[in-house]
Design an enzyme around this catalytic site. Structure first.
Site, mmCIF file in Angstrom:
data_model
loop_
_atom_site.group_PDB
_atom_site.id
_atom_site.type_symbol
_atom_site.label_atom_id
_atom_site.label_comp_id
_atom_site.label_asym_id
_atom_site.label_seq_id
_atom_site.Cartn_x
_atom_site.Cartn_y
_atom_site.Cartn_z
ATOM 1 N N ASP A 346 0.659 -1.314 -0.108
ATOM 2 C CA ASP A 346 0.138 0.242 -0.554
ATOM 3 C C ASP A 346 1.565 1.332 0.024
ATOM 4 O O ASP A 346 2.145 0.847 0.492
ATOM 5 C CB ASP A 346 -0.761 -0.028 0.974
ATOM 6 C CG ASP A 346 -2.165 1.082 0.737
ATOM 7 O OD1 ASP A 346 -2.018 1.663 0.107
ATOM 8 O OD2 ASP A 346 -2.462 0.988 2.211
ATOM 9 N N ASP A 613 -1.574 -2.868 6.152
ATOM 10 C CA ASP A 613 -1.243 -2.333 8.446
ATOM 11 C C ASP A 613 -2.814 -2.466 8.700
ATOM 12 O O ASP A 613 -2.774 -1.686 9.409
ATOM 13 C CB ASP A 613 -0.352 -1.469 8.169
ATOM 14 C CG ASP A 613 -0.820 -0.105 7.753
ATOM 15 O OD1 ASP A 613 -2.021 0.194 6.555
ATOM 16 O OD2 ASP A 613 -0.205 0.688 8.738
ATOM 17 N N ASP A 617 -6.718 -4.255 3.378
ATOM 18 C CA ASP A 617 -5.317 -5.291 3.713
ATOM 19 C C ASP A 617 -5.312 -6.471 3.115
ATOM 20 O O ASP A 617 -4.599 -7.839 3.294
ATOM 21 C CB ASP A 617 -4.501 -4.470 4.243
ATOM 22 C CG ASP A 617 -3.538 -3.321 3.476
ATOM 23 O OD1 ASP A 617 -3.355 -2.935 2.880
ATOM 24 O OD2 ASP A 617 -2.947 -2.262 4.548
#
Length: 696
Positions: A346, A613, A617
């Site tokens: 990400d 995190d 995700d």
């Protein structure tokens, strides 16, 4: 197209409820603001079920022990032990227990080594359900009552305030300055405003971020208050769709599949060799002796120490990696960590600092001007409402360059709070017996209330040509990833002390301030290191294209073409596979789209790592060969991950990868290079010697 579990059509799920006008929505569903009656709620709960996500049966300690015991190699050794019990004890004149004891010790050692690691592995479904084991306020029987979240049902009217967790998917019917944090679902750092009516057009509804009158289960209220009608509960919510992808479990990794293939190869060889050896020897010796020798051959070609060596080597690697601030939760993931050739991450918090920073303060001609920063600071510092991340960034920037003391020269008179209809905030101040109204807000709204502009102390009329030039400046900033806010002021000449929104007119435009979630200084160096180690870096983010392009350019990732989530939904897996070979950056992705990309990459023969995190995700972490998270991540991300970094820094990841590559053999490369015989060649050589002796 994608698997069914990854195929979540948000427009189909929420489009009708979102695009329907408030009054029509209430009429259509036969709702009123008095809420459900207790009887109606009971009927709905029986009809639609409790507001709970899909539950996975919790594993007991013995489940982990059996899982560690019944590995492919251990099953082969246990099978050989059973045969040895028959040949060395039952048939033998003098029973011999030596071989059985050795195999039992080897099986026990490898089982216990793996068990102690796997017992601490994640229980993702339980963590997903923790978020709904709370209470919420609803209107039942025309009264406000607190009920367990699992008892919320369709048609309930939920009351929201700052700090509330959204208990189900809601359609907003009343809203006052409502800001919702959706970072856990989308990865976007900005809080999202929610309104009663949909502001976006239907053709613009590509992701959950575009539904500004829908609140999603699992997100939280940052500020403001609202009422919302429950439209989806439990597994039918967007949150529930994500939960299902996690509870469905992790697929076998490339390493696990490799171990299984070697085990199957050994079994096939044993099945082929034992009858041949038995038939050759049965003519010269009695049946028992011939069978015993055939079993001995099976033992010879089995790498008895491999399970122990494998478990001990992986455990030793885990200890060494822990010294590099990399904690290994699942031993099998160490091999994949080193064999990883694609790393997906990400953007927010990994490539960036995960905080908004003021980087631009420009006058109307796009030139840097400290005077703009001063006025922005006065507005942000003196306002007494809920300070947004923009206000905090302005104050922080002013303090770093030492202009915060300028506020002492000003005396606050009044303020006009921010609201979503005006999309601006004003503060009235006095300095040197002169009153000024200082306003900051969205660019278009500020341009609409300004009639003049100020440049180097000179005030001029704001013409259409000048407005177009300013819009171009803002557009260029947006394309660089900046969020732009405009600043204007007005001289007050009538000694007015009470102000309202009607005073925000005929103002003078001063300039613009630009905010960015800046890239980490270490990101570019770490990405170069990963590339040099043979690892391709891909960015999968829920943020918009402009911001993503800016961050990736600074981090050294080619952003010539960025693919958005709505394009991915139109592609089959085959077409997506071709797209993934050419592009490294994907933006405006939903959690399900991220998981699909990871799955398709794996299907193409890659060993894929994913770092994240947030709740958003978790599906991708589950789909990856090795899921990587950080110690500051949400619980579900940490529990889903295979490896946890003690610092959210790509350099820590790089250190862990290099440590793994240096210290542990690459089993996957052995398999791919066709060197499977290396695992049992030595034993097979011994078998040939024994055969030669017998036959002669």
């Amino acid at each position: 197209m994608s698997d069914s579990k990854e195929n979540v059509d948000v427009l189909k799920m929420y489009g009708e409820d979102s695009t329907t006008q408030r009054d029509e929505f209430l009429k259509k569903h036969n709702l009123n603001e008095k809420g459900l009656t207790s009887k109606q709620a009971e009927i709905n709960i029986k009809k639609f079920g409790l507001n709970e996500t899909k539950k996975a049966k919790p594993k007991k300690w013995y489940n982990y022990l059996l899982q560690s015991l019944l590995t492919p190699f251990n099953c082969i050794l246990i099978g050989i032990s059973i045969i040895l019990i028959y040949t060395d004890i039952y048939l033998a004149i003098e029973p011999s227990y030596a071989n059985i004891i050795v195999i039992a010790i080897l099986v026990t050692a490898s089982t216990l080594l793996d068990f102690f690691e796997s017992y601490r592995s994640n229980k993702a479904a339980e963590k997903l359900r923790e978020i709904v084991e709370t209470t919420t306020t609803v209107i039942r029987d025309n009264k406000e009552v607190n009920i367990p979240v699992k008892n919320v049902t369709l048609g309930d009217i939920v009351l929201l305030s700052a700090g509330s967790i959204i208990p189900a998917d809601l359609r907003i019917i009343e809203s006052k300055d409502l800001y919702v944090g959706q970072a856990s679902l989308t990865g976007e750092s900005d809080n999202i405003k929610k309104t009663v009516e949909l502001e976006n057009k239907q053709e613009e509804l590509d992701s959950i971020s575009d539904f500004d009158n829908i609140c999603f289960m699992g997100t939280n209220v940052v500020s403001g208050s609202a009422k919302g009608v429950v439209i989806k509960v439990g597994d039918s919510t967007y949150f529930g769709k994500i939960a299902n992808t996690v509870t469905s479990g992790k697929e076998k990794t490339a390493f696990q599949k490799g171990i299984e293939s070697i085990s199957k190869l050994l079994i096939r060889i044993m099945i082929f060799m034992i009858p041949i050896v038995f038939l050759i020897n049965v003519e010269k010796h009695d049946i028992i002796l011939a069978f015993t020798f055939a079993v001995a051959i099976a033992i010879c070609i089995t790498p008895l120490l491999l399970p122990v060596i494998l478990s001990s080597s992986l455990s030793k690697g885990a200890v060494r990696m822990s010294k590099k601030k990399t904690i290994v939760k699942k031993l099998d993931s160490i091999q994949n960590f080193g064999a990883m050739n694609i790393f997906c991450t990400d953007k927010t918090g990994t490539l960036t600092e995960d905080k908004i920073v003021l980087e631009k303060y420009l006058n109307v001609n796009g030139e840097e001007d400290f005077n703009i920063l001063k006025y922005a600071f006065l507005n942000a510092y003196l306002q007494t409402g809920l300070k947004s991340n923009i206000d905090e960034a302005v104050v922080a920037k002013a303090k770093t360059i030492g202009i915060e003391n300028s506020v002492e020269e000003y005396k606050k008179i009044d303020e006009i709070p921010f609201d979503f209809s005006r999309r601006c905030l004003s503060v009235a101040v006095e300095i040197d017996n002169k009153d000024e109204l200082i306003t900051k807000g969205a660019v278009e709204e500020i341009l609409n209330i300004c009639t003049t502009f100020e440049y180097k102390g000179q005030t001029e009329k704001l013409t259409n040509k000048k407005i177009e030039n300013m819009r171009k400046i803002c557009k260029d900033l947006n394309e660089e990833g900046f969020r732009v806010v405009a600043i204007c002021k007005k001289i007050i000449t009538n000694n007015k002390k009470d102000f309202n929104s009607t005073d925000e007119k005929e103002m003078t435009l001063l300039g613009f301030i630009g905010f960015l979630d800046p890239p980490k200084e270490s990101a570019k160096e770490a990405i170069e290191g990963l590339n040099n180690a043979g690892i391709r870096v891909m960015v999968l983010t829920g943020d918009n294209v402009e911001v993503t392009r800016c961050v990736c350019n600074k981090a050294g990732i080619n952003s010539k073409e960025i693919i958005t989530g709505n394009k991915i939904d139109t592609l089959s897996d085959v077409a997506l596979s071709r797209l993934l070979k050419r592009n490294n950056i994907f933006a405006k992705l939903s959690p399900i789209q991220k998981a699909r990309i990871v799955r398709v990459l794996k299907q193409n023969g890659n060993v894929v790592g994913y770092m994240g995190d947030g709740i958003n995700d978790s599906p991708a972490l589950t789909n990856s060969d090795v899921g990587i998270s950080v110690d500051t991540a949400v619980d579900i991300a940490k529990e889903t991950a295979d490896i946890i970094l003690l610092e959210k820094d790509l350099n820590v990841l790089l250190d862990g990868v290099m440590e793994r590559k240096k210290n542990i053999c690459k089993f996957n490369e052995i398999y791919k290079n066709g060197n499977k015989l290396q695992l049992w060649g030595s034993s097979f050589s011994n078998y040939c010697k024994h055969c030669t002796t017998i036959f002669t």
